[in-house]
Design an enzyme around this catalytic site. Sequence first.
Site, PDB file in Angstrom:
ATOM      1  N   ALA A  31       0.861  -1.196   0.000  1.00 19.02           N
ATOM      2  CA  ALA A  31       0.000   0.000   0.000  1.00 19.02           C
ATOM      3  C   ALA A  31       0.897   1.246   0.000  1.00 19.02           C
ATOM      4  O   ALA A  31       0.717   2.166   0.808  1.00 19.02           O
ATOM      5  CB  ALA A  31      -0.964  -0.007   1.189  1.00 19.02           C
ATOM      6  N   HIS A  36       6.537   6.140   1.480  1.00 17.58           N
ATOM      7  CA  HIS A  36       7.389   4.989   1.154  1.00 17.58           C
ATOM      8  C   HIS A  36       8.336   5.340   0.003  1.00 17.58           C
ATOM      9  O   HIS A  36       9.507   4.939   0.006  1.00 17.58           O
ATOM     10  CB  HIS A  36       6.536   3.794   0.704  1.00 17.58           C
ATOM     11  CG  HIS A  36       5.663   3.223   1.760  1.00 17.58           C
ATOM     12  ND1 HIS A  36       4.304   3.355   1.756  1.00 17.58           N
ATOM     13  CD2 HIS A  36       5.968   2.483   2.857  1.00 17.58           C
ATOM     14  CE1 HIS A  36       3.793   2.728   2.801  1.00 17.58           C
ATOM     15  NE2 HIS A  36       4.775   2.205   3.490  1.00 17.58           N
ATOM     16  N   GLN A  60       2.025  -8.830  13.696  1.00 18.62           N
ATOM     17  CA  GLN A  60       2.006  -7.519  14.337  1.00 18.62           C
ATOM     18  C   GLN A  60       0.581  -6.964  14.468  1.00 18.62           C
ATOM     19  O   GLN A  60       0.391  -5.844  14.930  1.00 18.62           O
ATOM     20  CB  GLN A  60       2.927  -6.537  13.621  1.00 18.62           C
ATOM     21  CG  GLN A  60       2.527  -6.118  12.226  1.00 18.62           C
ATOM     22  CD  GLN A  60       3.651  -5.345  11.526  1.00 18.62           C
ATOM     23  OE1 GLN A  60       4.630  -5.921  11.066  1.00 18.62           O
ATOM     24  NE2 GLN A  60       3.519  -4.038  11.463  1.00 18.62           N
ATOM     25  N   LYS A 150       7.964   8.222  10.893  1.00 21.74           N
ATOM     26  CA  LYS A 150       6.525   8.312  11.213  1.00 21.74           C
ATOM     27  C   LYS A 150       6.178   7.298  12.310  1.00 21.74           C
ATOM     28  O   LYS A 150       5.457   7.609  13.248  1.00 21.74           O
ATOM     29  CB  LYS A 150       5.744   8.080   9.920  1.00 21.74           C
ATOM     30  CG  LYS A 150       4.398   7.481  10.022  1.00 21.74           C
ATOM     31  CD  LYS A 150       3.339   8.477  10.382  1.00 21.74           C
ATOM     32  CE  LYS A 150       1.963   7.870  10.322  1.00 21.74           C
ATOM     33  NZ  LYS A 150       1.874   6.532  10.879  1.00 21.74           N
ATOM     34  N   ASP A 151       6.708   6.079  12.205  1.00 24.99           N
ATOM     35  CA  ASP A 151       6.527   5.068  13.255  1.00 24.99           C
ATOM     36  C   ASP A 151       7.775   5.115  14.133  1.00 24.99           C
ATOM     37  O   ASP A 151       8.657   4.251  14.053  1.00 24.99           O
ATOM     38  CB  ASP A 151       6.316   3.684  12.636  1.00 24.99           C
ATOM     39  CG  ASP A 151       5.018   3.624  11.855  1.00 24.99           C
ATOM     40  OD1 ASP A 151       3.970   3.931  12.434  1.00 24.99           O
ATOM     41  OD2 ASP A 151       5.054   3.308  10.659  1.00 24.99           O
ATOM     42  N   SER A 186       0.119   7.855   5.667  1.00 29.91           N
ATOM     43  CA  SER A 186       0.015   6.519   6.246  1.00 29.91           C
ATOM     44  C   SER A 186      -0.892   5.691   5.346  1.00 29.91           C
ATOM     45  O   SER A 186      -1.865   6.217   4.785  1.00 29.91           O
ATOM     46  CB  SER A 186      -0.601   6.610   7.646  1.00 29.91           C
ATOM     47  OG  SER A 186      -1.121   5.356   8.031  1.00 29.91           O
TER      48      SER A 186
HETATM   49  O1  PAF Z   1       6.336  -0.106   9.152  1.00 28.57           O
HETATM   50  C1  PAF Z   1       5.881  -1.107   8.564  1.00 28.57           C
HETATM   51  O2  PAF Z   1       5.338  -1.016   7.464  1.00 28.57           O
HETATM   52  C2  PAF Z   1       5.986  -2.471   9.230  1.00 28.57           C
HETATM   53  O3  PAF Z   1       5.819  -2.388  10.601  1.00 28.57           O
HETATM   54  C3  PAF Z   1       7.295  -3.219   8.869  1.00 28.57           C
HETATM   55  C4  PAF Z   1       8.510  -2.495   9.420  1.00 28.57           C
HETATM   56  C5  PAF Z   1       7.411  -3.362   7.365  1.00 28.57           C
HETATM   57  C6  PAF Z   1       7.277  -4.613   9.491  1.00 28.57           C
HETATM   58  O4  PAF Z   1       6.201  -5.362   9.033  1.00 28.57           O
END
Ligand code: PAF
Length: 277
Positions: A31, A36, A60, A150-151, A186
């Site tokens: 996505a 990205h 996750q 961002k994360d 996001s």
């Molecule tokens: O940030 C993300 O998109 C995910 O947490 C990652 C680092 C690809 C792990 O699945």
Amino acid sequence: MSTIQVVRTRDELFAALKGADRTVLVPTMGALHDGHESLLRHARPLGDRLVASVFVNPTQFAPGEDLDAYPRTFDADLARCEAAGVDVVFAPDVATMYPLGLDGTVTVDPGPLGAVLEGAQRPTHFRGVLTVVAKLFGLVRPDVAVFGEKDYQQLVLIRQMAAELALGVDVVGCPAVREDDGLAMSSRNVYLGPDERRRATVLSRALRAGADAGPDGPDAVLAAAHAVFAAEGVEPDYVALTSPELGEPVPGEARLLTAARVGTPRLLDNVPVTLGA
Ligand code: PAF
């Protein structure tokens, strides 16, 4: 003519990585958006083999979270990767990443920092993130891996893991990319309805107000951020002022982080703050 390679198995990946001098990895769950793409473009000159992984990692997500609904846009992702100069897209299935099954797999415990902020709301989340990132590091053996700020808690934890477990990967963070009105990009922003989309700017507005109050000290930062949330009628899950490593803040460089549910999606954001005494 494009030379991008899409690989799905471990053996295909190892073959595609043969002969690389310096491998750079950008892990993603697909996505892909402009945020990205900025990671990929930042990563491109850091090595001679650029790998983007596209894998929606089940471990996750907690039961009841958006694993099934998570946007999957592989063809568009591939086009973005190609435009950004990616050499190899690694898009494994669940069995390739978890040969022992999701319940039988070996996991990485994120330690105490994995239990605060996002970890307090999503107790199993960072175990899943670190586990899949450790697997990706083991498979790709990157010299450098690039993640978004961002994360931010995720980035700090991945840095800690790479250092503590001596994984030999240089973990690089890149600033969040924002929409014109300040909303941090996001993949989950697609869940926002029109009114929610407008209200979602409350996170970046609160953080900006907090950062502007930085010279006046920690209490002023937190008060300014909370005032913006209160004016919008949004109750944040947390507004936290920390050191850059997520410890206690001290005068100088600090980080202000927040998360809030605006309608359906839970949104995260953070900014650097220069903190006075
Ligand atoms: O940030 C993300 O998109 C995910 O947490 C990652 C680092 C690809 C792990 O699945």
